[in-house]
Design an enzyme around this catalytic site. Structure first.
Site, PDB file in Angstrom:
ATOM      1  N   ARG A 135       0.815  -1.227   0.000  1.00  0.00           N
ATOM      2  CA  ARG A 135       0.000   0.000   0.000  1.00  0.00           C
ATOM      3  C   ARG A 135       0.844   1.270   0.000  1.00  0.00           C
ATOM      4  O   ARG A 135       0.368   2.343   0.370  1.00  0.00           O
ATOM      5  CB  ARG A 135      -1.000   0.009   1.165  1.00  0.00           C
ATOM      6  CG  ARG A 135      -2.018  -1.121   1.101  1.00  0.00           C
ATOM      7  CD  ARG A 135      -3.191  -0.874   2.011  1.00  0.00           C
ATOM      8  NE  ARG A 135      -4.192  -1.906   1.838  1.00  0.00           N
ATOM      9  CZ  ARG A 135      -4.295  -2.995   2.593  1.00  0.00           C
ATOM     10  NH1 ARG A 135      -3.432  -3.182   3.590  1.00  0.00           N
ATOM     11  NH2 ARG A 135      -5.236  -3.884   2.372  1.00  0.00           N
ATOM     12  N   LYS A 146       3.934  11.367 -11.438  1.00  0.00           N
ATOM     13  CA  LYS A 146       3.101  10.559 -12.322  1.00  0.00           C
ATOM     14  C   LYS A 146       3.808   9.233 -12.582  1.00  0.00           C
ATOM     15  O   LYS A 146       4.935   9.213 -13.069  1.00  0.00           O
ATOM     16  CB  LYS A 146       2.845  11.276 -13.646  1.00  0.00           C
ATOM     17  CG  LYS A 146       1.753  12.325 -13.582  1.00  0.00           C
ATOM     18  CD  LYS A 146       1.429  12.849 -14.977  1.00  0.00           C
ATOM     19  CE  LYS A 146       0.263  13.816 -14.949  1.00  0.00           C
ATOM     20  NZ  LYS A 146      -0.063  14.311 -16.310  1.00  0.00           N
ATOM     21  N   GLU A 205      11.142  17.577 -24.621  1.00  0.00           N
ATOM     22  CA  GLU A 205      10.506  17.954 -23.353  1.00  0.00           C
ATOM     23  C   GLU A 205      11.142  19.204 -22.756  1.00  0.00           C
ATOM     24  O   GLU A 205      10.568  19.827 -21.864  1.00  0.00           O
ATOM     25  CB  GLU A 205      10.583  16.795 -22.357  1.00  0.00           C
ATOM     26  CG  GLU A 205       9.797  15.552 -22.764  1.00  0.00           C
ATOM     27  CD  GLU A 205       8.295  15.672 -22.516  1.00  0.00           C
ATOM     28  OE1 GLU A 205       7.829  16.773 -22.161  1.00  0.00           O
ATOM     29  OE2 GLU A 205       7.601  14.657 -22.682  1.00  0.00           O
ATOM     30  N   LYS A 243       8.680  22.874 -14.146  1.00  0.00           N
ATOM     31  CA  LYS A 243       7.754  21.791 -13.813  1.00  0.00           C
ATOM     32  C   LYS A 243       7.411  21.792 -12.333  1.00  0.00           C
ATOM     33  O   LYS A 243       6.261  21.562 -11.956  1.00  0.00           O
ATOM     34  CB  LYS A 243       8.335  20.433 -14.219  1.00  0.00           C
ATOM     35  CG  LYS A 243       7.334  19.310 -13.956  1.00  0.00           C
ATOM     36  CD  LYS A 243       7.609  18.050 -14.721  1.00  0.00           C
ATOM     37  CE  LYS A 243       6.447  17.088 -14.576  1.00  0.00           C
ATOM     38  NZ  LYS A 243       6.669  15.801 -15.270  1.00  0.00           N
ATOM     39  N   GLU A 245      -3.486  17.399 -11.372  1.00  0.00           N
ATOM     40  CA  GLU A 245      -4.083  17.827 -12.637  1.00  0.00           C
ATOM     41  C   GLU A 245      -5.590  18.036 -12.495  1.00  0.00           C
ATOM     42  O   GLU A 245      -6.396  17.550 -13.295  1.00  0.00           O
ATOM     43  CB  GLU A 245      -3.786  16.800 -13.725  1.00  0.00           C
ATOM     44  CG  GLU A 245      -3.764  17.381 -15.130  1.00  0.00           C
ATOM     45  CD  GLU A 245      -3.188  16.422 -16.155  1.00  0.00           C
ATOM     46  OE1 GLU A 245      -3.917  16.035 -17.082  1.00  0.00           O
ATOM     47  OE2 GLU A 245      -2.004  16.062 -16.015  1.00  0.00           O
ATOM     48  N   ARG A 282      -1.636  21.900 -14.514  1.00  0.00           N
ATOM     49  CA  ARG A 282      -0.706  20.821 -14.844  1.00  0.00           C
ATOM     50  C   ARG A 282      -1.006  20.229 -16.218  1.00  0.00           C
ATOM     51  O   ARG A 282      -0.123  19.653 -16.860  1.00  0.00           O
ATOM     52  CB  ARG A 282      -0.745  19.730 -13.775  1.00  0.00           C
ATOM     53  CG  ARG A 282       0.286  18.649 -14.034  1.00  0.00           C
ATOM     54  CD  ARG A 282       0.559  17.761 -12.842  1.00  0.00           C
ATOM     55  NE  ARG A 282       1.611  16.802 -13.165  1.00  0.00           N
ATOM     56  CZ  ARG A 282       2.211  16.011 -12.283  1.00  0.00           C
ATOM     57  NH1 ARG A 282       1.865  16.056 -11.004  1.00  0.00           N
ATOM     58  NH2 ARG A 282       3.145  15.172 -12.671  1.00  0.00           N
ATOM     59  N   ASN A 328       1.003  18.632 -20.820  1.00  0.00           N
ATOM     60  CA  ASN A 328       0.683  17.608 -21.818  1.00  0.00           C
ATOM     61  C   ASN A 328       0.740  18.146 -23.250  1.00  0.00           C
ATOM     62  O   ASN A 328       0.295  17.463 -24.186  1.00  0.00           O
ATOM     63  CB  ASN A 328      -0.718  17.038 -21.552  1.00  0.00           C
ATOM     64  CG  ASN A 328      -0.783  16.261 -20.252  1.00  0.00           C
ATOM     65  OD1 ASN A 328       0.126  15.512 -19.918  1.00  0.00           O
ATOM     66  ND2 ASN A 328      -1.863  16.449 -19.504  1.00  0.00           N
ATOM     67  N   HIS A 342       1.152  15.882 -26.304  1.00  0.00           N
ATOM     68  CA  HIS A 342       1.010  14.487 -25.904  1.00  0.00           C
ATOM     69  C   HIS A 342      -0.228  13.813 -26.486  1.00  0.00           C
ATOM     70  O   HIS A 342      -0.200  12.611 -26.742  1.00  0.00           O
ATOM     71  CB  HIS A 342       1.022  14.380 -24.377  1.00  0.00           C
ATOM     72  CG  HIS A 342       2.371  14.587 -23.778  1.00  0.00           C
ATOM     73  ND1 HIS A 342       3.073  15.766 -23.923  1.00  0.00           N
ATOM     74  CD2 HIS A 342       3.168  13.771 -23.028  1.00  0.00           C
ATOM     75  CE1 HIS A 342       4.230  15.663 -23.275  1.00  0.00           C
ATOM     76  NE2 HIS A 342       4.309  14.475 -22.740  1.00  0.00           N
ATOM     77  N   HIS A 354       0.866  10.746 -28.380  1.00  0.00           N
ATOM     78  CA  HIS A 354       0.535   9.399 -27.925  1.00  0.00           C
ATOM     79  C   HIS A 354      -0.181   8.606 -29.014  1.00  0.00           C
ATOM     80  O   HIS A 354       0.003   7.382 -29.134  1.00  0.00           O
ATOM     81  CB  HIS A 354      -0.336   9.459 -26.668  1.00  0.00           C
ATOM     82  CG  HIS A 354       0.424   9.768 -25.425  1.00  0.00           C
ATOM     83  ND1 HIS A 354      -0.187   9.991 -24.208  1.00  0.00           N
ATOM     84  CD2 HIS A 354       1.759   9.887 -25.183  1.00  0.00           C
ATOM     85  CE1 HIS A 354       0.727  10.242 -23.287  1.00  0.00           C
ATOM     86  NE2 HIS A 354       1.908  10.183 -23.860  1.00  0.00           N
ATOM     87  N   HIS A 391       9.298   8.257 -27.313  1.00  0.00           N
ATOM     88  CA  HIS A 391       8.287   9.132 -26.720  1.00  0.00           C
ATOM     89  C   HIS A 391       8.566  10.594 -27.036  1.00  0.00           C
ATOM     90  O   HIS A 391       7.666  11.340 -27.438  1.00  0.00           O
ATOM     91  CB  HIS A 391       8.242   8.923 -25.203  1.00  0.00           C
ATOM     92  CG  HIS A 391       7.329   9.884 -24.498  1.00  0.00           C
ATOM     93  ND1 HIS A 391       5.971   9.938 -24.724  1.00  0.00           N
ATOM     94  CD2 HIS A 391       7.588  10.850 -23.586  1.00  0.00           C
ATOM     95  CE1 HIS A 391       5.427  10.880 -23.978  1.00  0.00           C
ATOM     96  NE2 HIS A 391       6.388  11.458 -23.282  1.00  0.00           N
TER      97      HIS A 391
END
Length: 366
Positions: A120, A142, A184, A226, A236, A241, A245, A248, A252, A266
């Site tokens: 956990r 993330k 990036e 960032k 987000e 935030r 993206n 992206h 993606h 990527h």
């Protein structure tokens, strides 16, 4: 040495940036070891850096155990998540322990997610070894793996306890991966910092070719940008935030069409995606065409793709839209897009007509 705080209350941590830091990693890791053996997760491409970190820990009296995984995007999978968590449990990792993620974005994402669910939740430290991971994925919490439906759809927010960045490790990185990571970097200029985009236009070539000062400046500036956005909108929820993206959603879809493989890295997908986002913004009359052309020209000049064809993707708009429909940002059947009113003027648009995007992609491919 530069230390940049990520201010998140009880989940706050520092990003430490210094050339040569890897050899002194134990200065920061030993206090987190609690006198116990530390697990280090890495991949086969990072073994020389693993040796450096383990030697530093041994000299500091800290035992360590390495878990070495295959490199590549396919490692962010259910199978590897199961393998990794089983190995960490075999090593007796406790909630109060800190697992070290030594590698690029794939290792950081996988290890972070494994640590978010192991017993956990246990701690972890990011030591990113690629430019992309240093300026983006290692900061912000993330974590995720990929699924058949798409990229990063299975994951959690789980902040690291510490991020250690040594720009010197980039000297061993293949130039293609440096270029991909640079996407990036320039993203931060395109989001809300036109002056930084201007800096990128002037210094990108030197950065890619190995200029130490350019790399150090780009990493520190990107991490600070960032950290500021993450502190404002950790999960987000407010929209701030979401600006990270940029590129992206388009990118993606291109990565999915390429099978999430080395066919399209990527960062290369993000570069093509940013060019498409600016091109679409110009086509809708939101951004000056000259700004879209300037972005595309800069990406081309440093060897990054500036659209679908340059990314090696021949799929039509319908196919790419189908990939986008699996995007994790879908909300009540609507897919938000990051568009721009000009360089440094990125904004979130929740009213985009996918049929319009489909037509734009078909035209761009033609």
């Amino acid at each position: 040495m530069t230390t940049i705080p990520v201010s998140l209350g009880a989940r706050s941590y520092d990003v430490v940036i210094e050339a040569g830091l890897l050899a002194r990693a134990a200065d920061w890791l030993a206090p987190l070891s609690r006198g116990r053996r530390m697990a280090i997760v890495t991949d086969e491409n990072v073994l020389p850096h693993l040796a450096t970190v383990q030697a530093a820990l041994t000299a500091a009296g800290v035992a360590s155990e390495a878990i070495v995984l295959p490199p590549g995007e396919s490692t962010k999978s259910w199978a590897m998540l199961e393998h990794l968590t089983d190995r960490l449990l075999e090593l007796g990792v406790e909630r109060g322990d800190h697992v070290v993620a030594l590698g690029g974005g794939v290792i950081g994402d996988l290890v972070g997610f494994a640590c978010s669910i192991l017993k956990r939740g246990c701690g972890f430290v990011q030591i990113p070894t690629t430019l992309l991971a240093q300026v983006d994925s290692s900061v912000g919490g993330k974590t995720a793996i990929n699924s058949k439906a798409g990229k990063n759809l299975i994951g959690a927010f789980h902040q690291p306890a510490l991020v250690l960045i040594d720009p010197n490790v980039l000297d061993t990185l293949a130039e293609r991966h440096v270029r991909a990571g640079y996407a990036e970097v320039v993203k931060y200029g395109l989001i809300d910092d036109p002056d930084f985009f201007g800096w990128c236009e002037t210094h990108a070539a030197a950065l890619i070719e190995g200029d130490a000062d350019a790399r150090l400046y780009a990493i520190a500036h990107s991490v600070a940008a960032k950290a500021r956005i993450v502190a404002e909108d950790e999960r987000e929820t407010t929209g701030a935030r979401a600006l990270l993206n940029l590129g992206h959603t388009f990118g993606h879809a291109l990565e999915a069409e390429a099978g999430f493989s080395d066919r399209l890295l990527h960062g290369e997908g993000v570069a093509a995606g940013m060019a498409l986002a600016y091109g679409y913004s110009a086509a809708r009359g939101l951004a000056p065409q000259g700004d879209a052309d300037r972005v595309a020209a800069h990406l081309r000049a440093i060897g990054l793709p500036d659209g679908t064809a340059a990314a090696g993707i021949t799929a039509d708009g319908e196919t790419l839209i189908a990939h986008m429909l699996h995007d994790k940002k879908m909300d009540a059947g609507t897919l938000p897009f990051l568009l721009a009113r000009g360089i440094g003027g990125t904004f979130l648009d929740k009213s985009v007509d996918l049929a319009d995007v489909r037509a734009f992609l078909d035209q761009a491919a033609a």
